[in-house]
Design a protein around this motif. Structure first.
Motif, PDB file in Angstrom:
ATOM      1  N   ALA A 138      11.085 -66.725  -6.529  1.00  9.07           N
ATOM      2  CA  ALA A 138      11.169 -67.728  -4.886  1.00  9.07           C
ATOM      3  C   ALA A 138       9.843 -66.652  -4.146  1.00  9.07           C
ATOM      4  O   ALA A 138       9.679 -66.791  -3.271  1.00  9.07           O
ATOM      5  N   LEU A 175       6.475 -67.127  -4.473  1.00  9.65           N
ATOM      6  CA  LEU A 175       6.639 -68.224  -3.941  1.00  9.65           C
ATOM      7  C   LEU A 175       5.976 -67.551  -3.009  1.00  9.65           C
ATOM      8  O   LEU A 175       4.720 -68.262  -2.827  1.00  9.65           O
ATOM      9  N   MET A 226       3.668 -76.318   0.630  1.00  7.56           N
ATOM     10  CA  MET A 226       4.123 -76.027  -0.619  1.00  7.56           C
ATOM     11  C   MET A 226       5.727 -75.782   0.581  1.00  7.56           C
ATOM     12  O   MET A 226       6.267 -75.389   0.297  1.00  7.56           O
ATOM     13  N   LYS A 275       9.138 -76.494  -0.618  1.00  7.28           N
ATOM     14  CA  LYS A 275      10.292 -75.568  -1.217  1.00  7.28           C
ATOM     15  C   LYS A 275      11.023 -75.500  -0.385  1.00  7.28           C
ATOM     16  O   LYS A 275      11.679 -74.265  -1.001  1.00  7.28           O
ATOM     17  N   ASP A 319      14.800 -74.385  -1.334  1.00  5.95           N
ATOM     18  CA  ASP A 319      15.095 -73.876  -2.423  1.00  5.95           C
ATOM     19  C   ASP A 319      15.538 -72.745  -2.031  1.00  5.95           C
ATOM     20  O   ASP A 319      16.018 -71.587  -2.050  1.00  5.95           O
TER      21      ASP A 319
END
Length: 114
Positions: A13, A16, A40, A44, A47
């Protein structure tokens, strides 16, 4: 609720989040990367809920939308000269937000706190 349960997931993460900061920075040269980055962010976002990275996602999302807002206002007011100043200030502000967020991410710190 923290969706990042293992160190591997947290590192993934964090990577990312770094990629998203990179896409925002690259948007100064290839504008479409900001669109990829915001998509994105929204895809995400769940998450990273509950983790320190959630604050970075919120920071990135707000940077994008306020940057768009001031970019549009600056473009509209370019005819009145003031728009040029708005656009320059907006560009500097967005760079500041990208750099500050990226540095705090590299230090493993959330946004909004000292």
């Amino acid at each position: 609720m923290n969706n990042i349960e293992s160190p591997e997931n947290e590192e993934s993460a964090k990577t990312l989040t770094t990629v998203i900061y990179s896409l925002y920075a690259a948007s100064y040269f290839v504008g479409v990367t900001a669109i990829v980055a915001i998509v994105m962010n929204y895809v995400k976002k769940d998450d990273v809920a509950g983790a320190f990275l959630e604050s970075h996602f919120r920071w990135q999302i707000r940077t994008f939308w306020f940057g768009v807002l001031w970019g549009v206002l600056g473009t509209i007011t370019m005819v009145f000269i003031v728009g040029w100043f708005v656009l320059v200030a907006n560009g500097i502000w967005v760079i500041y937000r990208i750099v500050k967020g990226w540095l705090r991410l590299n230090d493993g710190k959330p946004m909004y706190t000292d």
